[in-house]
Motif scaffolding. Structure first.
Motif, PDB file in Angstrom:
ATOM      1  N   ASP A  12       0.797  -1.198   0.076  1.00  0.00           N
ATOM      2  CA  ASP A  12      -0.293  -0.073  -0.044  1.00  0.00           C
ATOM      3  C   ASP A  12       0.938   1.453  -0.036  1.00  0.00           C
ATOM      4  N   GLU A  13       1.853   1.340   0.959  1.00  0.00           N
ATOM      5  CA  GLU A  13       2.597   2.504   1.164  1.00  0.00           C
ATOM      6  C   GLU A  13       3.911   2.560   0.016  1.00  0.00           C
ATOM      7  N   GLY A  14       4.153   1.556  -0.799  1.00  0.00           N
ATOM      8  CA  GLY A  14       5.275   1.431  -1.657  1.00  0.00           C
ATOM      9  C   GLY A  14       6.400   1.158  -1.069  1.00  0.00           C
ATOM     10  N   SER A  15       6.930   1.101  -0.060  1.00  0.00           N
ATOM     11  CA  SER A  15       8.185   1.026   0.637  1.00  0.00           C
ATOM     12  C   SER A  15       7.896   0.926   2.015  1.00  0.00           C
ATOM     13  N   TRP A  16       8.814   0.358   2.740  1.00  0.00           N
ATOM     14  CA  TRP A  16       8.991   0.326   4.302  1.00  0.00           C
ATOM     15  C   TRP A  16      10.546   0.577   4.686  1.00  0.00           C
ATOM     16  N   LEU A  17      11.101   1.531   5.418  1.00  0.00           N
ATOM     17  CA  LEU A  17      12.201   1.747   5.748  1.00  0.00           C
ATOM     18  C   LEU A  17      12.495   1.458   7.469  1.00  0.00           C
ATOM     19  N   PHE A  18      13.695   0.897   7.341  1.00  0.00           N
ATOM     20  CA  PHE A  18      14.029   0.392   8.725  1.00  0.00           C
ATOM     21  C   PHE A  18      15.542   0.565   8.742  1.00  0.00           C
ATOM     22  N   ASP A  63       7.240   0.951 -12.528  1.00  0.00           N
ATOM     23  CA  ASP A  63       7.143  -0.292 -13.155  1.00  0.00           C
ATOM     24  C   ASP A  63       7.653  -1.372 -12.452  1.00  0.00           C
ATOM     25  N   GLY A  64       7.750  -1.624 -11.175  1.00  0.00           N
ATOM     26  CA  GLY A  64       8.354  -2.542 -10.408  1.00  0.00           C
ATOM     27  C   GLY A  64       9.949  -2.347 -10.291  1.00  0.00           C
ATOM     28  N   GLN A  65      10.332  -1.263 -10.375  1.00  0.00           N
ATOM     29  CA  GLN A  65      11.791  -0.889 -10.290  1.00  0.00           C
ATOM     30  C   GLN A  65      12.208   0.152  -9.125  1.00  0.00           C
ATOM     31  N   LEU A  66      13.083  -0.030  -8.577  1.00  0.00           N
ATOM     32  CA  LEU A  66      13.717   1.058  -7.666  1.00  0.00           C
ATOM     33  C   LEU A  66      14.432   2.222  -8.587  1.00  0.00           C
ATOM     34  N   VAL A  67      14.184   3.391  -8.266  1.00  0.00           N
ATOM     35  CA  VAL A  67      14.915   4.423  -9.039  1.00  0.00           C
ATOM     36  C   VAL A  67      15.820   5.147  -8.104  1.00  0.00           C
ATOM     37  N   CYS A  68      17.047   5.234  -8.719  1.00  0.00           N
ATOM     38  CA  CYS A  68      18.151   6.261  -7.945  1.00  0.00           C
ATOM     39  C   CYS A  68      17.588   7.520  -8.201  1.00  0.00           C
ATOM     40  N   PRO A  69      17.445   8.391  -7.151  1.00  0.00           N
ATOM     41  CA  PRO A  69      17.113   9.531  -7.520  1.00  0.00           C
ATOM     42  C   PRO A  69      18.006  10.629  -7.834  1.00  0.00           C
ATOM     43  N   LYS A  70      19.304  10.105  -7.741  1.00  0.00           N
ATOM     44  CA  LYS A  70      20.464  10.962  -8.478  1.00  0.00           C
ATOM     45  C   LYS A  70      20.741  10.778  -9.838  1.00  0.00           C
ATOM     46  N   GLY A  80      17.009  -7.092  -7.754  1.00  0.00           N
ATOM     47  CA  GLY A  80      17.834  -6.112  -7.219  1.00  0.00           C
ATOM     48  C   GLY A  80      18.995  -5.748  -8.330  1.00  0.00           C
ATOM     49  N   ASP A  81      18.777  -6.363  -9.772  1.00  0.00           N
ATOM     50  CA  ASP A  81      19.597  -6.109 -10.724  1.00  0.00           C
ATOM     51  C   ASP A  81      19.473  -4.737 -11.581  1.00  0.00           C
ATOM     52  N   CYS A  82      20.627  -4.138 -12.052  1.00  0.00           N
ATOM     53  CA  CYS A  82      20.379  -3.044 -12.594  1.00  0.00           C
ATOM     54  C   CYS A  82      21.019  -3.158 -14.092  1.00  0.00           C
TER      55      CYS A  82
END
Length: 133
Positions: A12-18, A63-70, A80-82
């Motif tokens: 629901d939130e898209g991610s969870w940080l710990f 689209d199911g991928q983490l985007v590096c903000p930089k 985890g592949d890029c």
């Protein structure tokens, strides 16, 4: 095993940080991200220049991928592949988690759960005053 978050919450939130502690006493941020099979957990930094994905507002996803903000490199949320941008050919460091009745649990023996949120999220303001009111 440490309970972290509900799978539904991560989706629901898209991610969870710990925050976790490694065997050497260093703190590390980890993000849970939605995956078609449930969730995956990755160290919260791009493999190129150690840019944090979640800077306090959630992980940028497309689209199911983490985007590096930089630099905009895209990492598969499940593997985890890029395969593009500055981080092409690298894989995010993973953290072992499992699901148990809809709850995500930390199963990685190399890490100890410290708290929800980022490394500095549990620190209050510094004070040099010895006055009490």
């Amino acid at each position: 095993m440490q309970e972290l978050a509900d799978v539904e919450t991560v989706h629901d939130e898209g991610s969870w940080l710990f925050t976790v502690e490694d065997p050497y006493g260093s703190l590390e941020e980890v993000v849970l991200v939605p995956c078609e099979d449930g969730v995956s957990a990755w160290v919260n930094r791009c493999t190129h220049e150690a840019q944090r994905f979640d800077t306090g507002r959630g992980v940028p996803m497309r689209d199911g991928q983490l985007v590096c903000p930089k630099h905009g490199s895209l990492f598969d949320a499940c593997e985890g592949d890029c395969d593009n941008g500055e981080a092409a050919g690298t894989t995010l460091p993973g953290v072992a988690v499992a699901t148990n009745r809809g709850t995500v649990v930390l199963t990685d023996d190399d890490y100890t759960f410290r708290h929800e949120g980022g490394i500095d999220d549990d620190e209050g303001p510094d004070s040099t005053s010895h006055l009490s009111l």
